[in-house]
Design an enzyme around this catalytic site. Structure first.
Site, PDB file in Angstrom:
ATOM      1  CG  ASN A  46      -9.704  -3.501   6.565  1.00 40.95           C
ATOM      2  OD1 ASN A  46     -10.158  -4.170   7.268  1.00 40.95           O
ATOM      3  ND2 ASN A  46      -8.962  -3.782   5.711  1.00 40.95           N
ATOM      4  CG  HIS A 132       0.050  -1.988   9.041  1.00 45.75           C
ATOM      5  ND1 HIS A 132       1.099  -1.686   8.081  1.00 45.75           N
ATOM      6  CD2 HIS A 132      -1.011  -2.589   8.673  1.00 45.75           C
ATOM      7  CE1 HIS A 132       0.339  -2.241   6.865  1.00 45.75           C
ATOM      8  NE2 HIS A 132      -0.763  -3.002   7.371  1.00 45.75           N
ATOM      9  CD  GLU A 178      -1.688  -0.197  13.734  1.00 49.09           C
ATOM     10  OE1 GLU A 178      -2.809  -0.434  13.761  1.00 49.09           O
ATOM     11  OE2 GLU A 178      -0.708  -0.793  13.312  1.00 49.09           O
ATOM     12  CB  SER A 182      -5.022  -3.211  11.582  1.00 54.79           C
ATOM     13  OG  SER A 182      -3.472  -3.865  11.908  1.00 54.79           O
ATOM     14  CG  ASP A 207      -1.441   3.743  10.637  1.00 52.45           C
ATOM     15  OD1 ASP A 207      -2.372   4.275  10.103  1.00 52.45           O
ATOM     16  OD2 ASP A 207      -0.670   3.235   9.907  1.00 52.45           O
ATOM     17  CG  HIS A 210      -8.007  -0.383  11.148  1.00 53.03           C
ATOM     18  ND1 HIS A 210      -8.482  -0.976  10.109  1.00 53.03           N
ATOM     19  CD2 HIS A 210      -6.365  -0.512  10.818  1.00 53.03           C
ATOM     20  CE1 HIS A 210      -7.583  -1.758   9.408  1.00 53.03           C
ATOM     21  NE2 HIS A 210      -6.600  -1.676   9.932  1.00 53.03           N
ATOM     22  CE  LYS A 241      -6.547  -0.788   6.075  1.00 55.04           C
ATOM     23  NZ  LYS A 241      -5.313  -0.552   6.385  1.00 55.04           N
TER      24      LYS A 241
HETATM   25  C1  LIG Z   1      -3.637  -1.329   6.079  1.00 56.99           C
HETATM   26  C2  LIG Z   1      -3.081  -0.406   6.939  1.00 56.99           C
HETATM   27  C3  LIG Z   1      -2.009   0.148   6.158  1.00 56.99           C
HETATM   28  C4  LIG Z   1      -1.656   0.039   4.789  1.00 56.99           C
HETATM   29  O1  LIG Z   1      -2.218   0.626   4.033  1.00 56.99           O
HETATM   30  P1  LIG Z   1      -2.740   0.214   2.481  1.00 56.99           P
HETATM   31  O2  LIG Z   1      -3.261   1.384   1.797  1.00 56.99           O
HETATM   32  O3  LIG Z   1      -3.414  -0.969   2.567  1.00 56.99           O
HETATM   33  O4  LIG Z   1      -1.209  -0.146   2.185  1.00 56.99           O
HETATM   34  C5  LIG Z   1      -1.204   0.843   7.081  1.00 56.99           C
HETATM   35  N1  LIG Z   1      -1.336   1.197   8.559  1.00 56.99           N
HETATM   36  C6  LIG Z   1      -2.566   0.319   8.912  1.00 56.99           C
HETATM   37  C7  LIG Z   1      -2.462   0.246  10.631  1.00 56.99           C
HETATM   38  C8  LIG Z   1      -3.191  -0.434   8.079  1.00 56.99           C
HETATM   39  O5  LIG Z   1      -3.985  -1.354   8.807  1.00 56.99           O
END
Ligand SMILES: *Cc1c(COP(=O)(O)O)cnc(C)c1O
Length: 381
Positions: A46, A132, A178, A182, A207, A210, A241
């Site tokens: 990512n 997620h 989100e 993801s 969130d 991505h 990411k």
């Molecule tokens: C990867 C991800 C997380 C978690 O993040 P990390 O830093 O890997 O623990 C949270 N929310 C979403 C949508 C993600 O893709």
């Protein structure tokens, strides 16, 4: 006895093609990844902007380690808040154009910590069904009344909002979703969600894990791109990411940040991330917001268009359904020199096992063309 029990769990997972193994790579993450003797094209990371191994990001991390040591030594509320942490939080608030921000050791702890800090058992959470795991887990452990809505289905969301308004008129209602998903790489109908949220007096938790680095001016995310930032109460993102290091953040009003600081257990009861993480992320943010970030985003868009004319971010799923089929497809691509992971339940819903291709500005067009060709010659379901 206990060992027999453990063994039966593993046998069962294996039988269902759901067993997982960690895989040891012998290289930093980039356009390629090395496993033992083999180097594969890396379509599993990512690190969308290719910043994880960027010389300036690495230099910032090394410098901070030399100045601050390897670890912060205590939680943020004790002696773990060092100037690089605060500098990053100020930079993130500026990036997100909010009053403040708060960083966590990882994104998972951000989602669970913030939700449990803000939501109580008399509240209602309406959660996109493909959200997620950290949002699901945070929602569950908040004890709130939880209603999942069909992925990106705005009518279903409104149905739930009406239900909550009728059945729980006293409750605070939180919509959790989100911006770029993801595992599907599609985007939420954010304008409509914000419109509904305001109409029903709900609170929005978004969130942008991505989308950060990829969407919006300077990579500020989808909310910024659509001019909706000021309408979203709780903005989350991750730092591991597109920003290339590790960690997560919440951005929002001063009061929001102060309440989370006081109530998020994953923030309070956890050692602060090392200063090097904050320094690396600050360096990555400078690149992301500047001309080089724009250049990398343009390059990434050119790469994604080689795979498909309409990829909203940098994730391209090839849904195969069956777990075994997905595993075999992944193995076949590996034989051809491509590392494309098979994603299976519970990461994705039953019968939607898939290949998940993620692209990075670290790739070159010729890498994507060879992958596209391999996929074209591939027996699709
Ligand atoms: C990867 C991800 C997380 C978690 O993040 P990390 O830093 O890997 O623990 C949270 N929310 C979403 C949508 C993600 O893709």
């Amino acid at each position: 006895m206990f060992d027999k029990f453990l063994q039966s769990i593993l046998t069962d997972l294996e039988r269902r093609h759901l067993r997982r193994w960690t895989r040891i790579s012998h290289s930093p993450t980039g356009a390629f990844v090395a496993f033992n003797e083999r180097t594969l094209h890396n379509f599993a990371s990512n690190d969308y902007l290719g910043l994880a191994a960027h010389p300036e990001v690495i230099a910032a991390s090394i410098h901070a380690t030399q100045v601050w040591g390897a670890g912060a030594g205590a939680s943020r509320l004790v002696t773990g808040t060092q100037t690089p942490h605060r500098a990053l939080e100020e930079k993130l608030a500026d990036f997100k154009q909010t009053e403040g921000s708060l960083i966590f050791g990882n994104g998972y702890a951000t989602g669970t910590g913030a939700l449990t800090a803000l939501v109580g058992k008399n509240d209602v959470i309406l959660l996109d069904r493909l959200a997620h795991a950290c949002l699901i887990d945070g929602a569950r452990s908040s004890g709130a009344i939880l209603r999942p809505w069909r992925h990106n289905d705005i009518d279903h969301l409104e149905h739930h909002l009406r239900w909550a308004h009728r059945k729980h008129p006293q409750a605070k209602v939180f919509i959790v979703t989100e911006s770029v998903f993801s595992m599907d790489g599609d985007i939420a109908p954010l304008r409509e969600i914000v419109e509904l949220k305001e109409r029903y007096g709900a609170v929005l938790f978004l969130d942008e894990a991505h989308a950060v680095g990829i969407r919006g001016q300077g990579g500020r995310g989808l909310a910024d791109e659509l001019g909706l930032s000021a309408h979203i109460e709780i903005q989350m993102g991750t730092l591991g990411k597109a920003l290339g290091s590790s960690g997560g953040y919440i951005a929002g009003s001063r009061h929001l940040i102060d309440v989370i600081t006081n109530r998020a257990r994953s923030f309070i009861f956890s050692t602060a991330p090392p200063a090097s993480m904050s320094a690396a992320t600050s360096a990555a943010l400078d690149i992301c917001m500047g001309k080089e970030g724009d250049k990398r985003r343009t390059h990434l868009r050119q790469l994604t268009s080689l795979l498909h004319p309409n990829i909203p971010a940098a994730i391209f799923p090839v849904i195969l359904g069956d777990e075994e089929k997905a595993m075999r497809a992944s193995q076949r691509l590996e034989e051809l020199g491509f590392y494309v992971p098979a994603i299976r339940p519970p990461t994705v819903p039953q019968n939607t096992s898939r290949l998940r291709i993620s692209l990075s500005a670290a790739h070159e067009a010729k890498n994507i063309r060879t992958l596209a060709e391999a996929l074209r010659n591939f027996p699709t379901p």
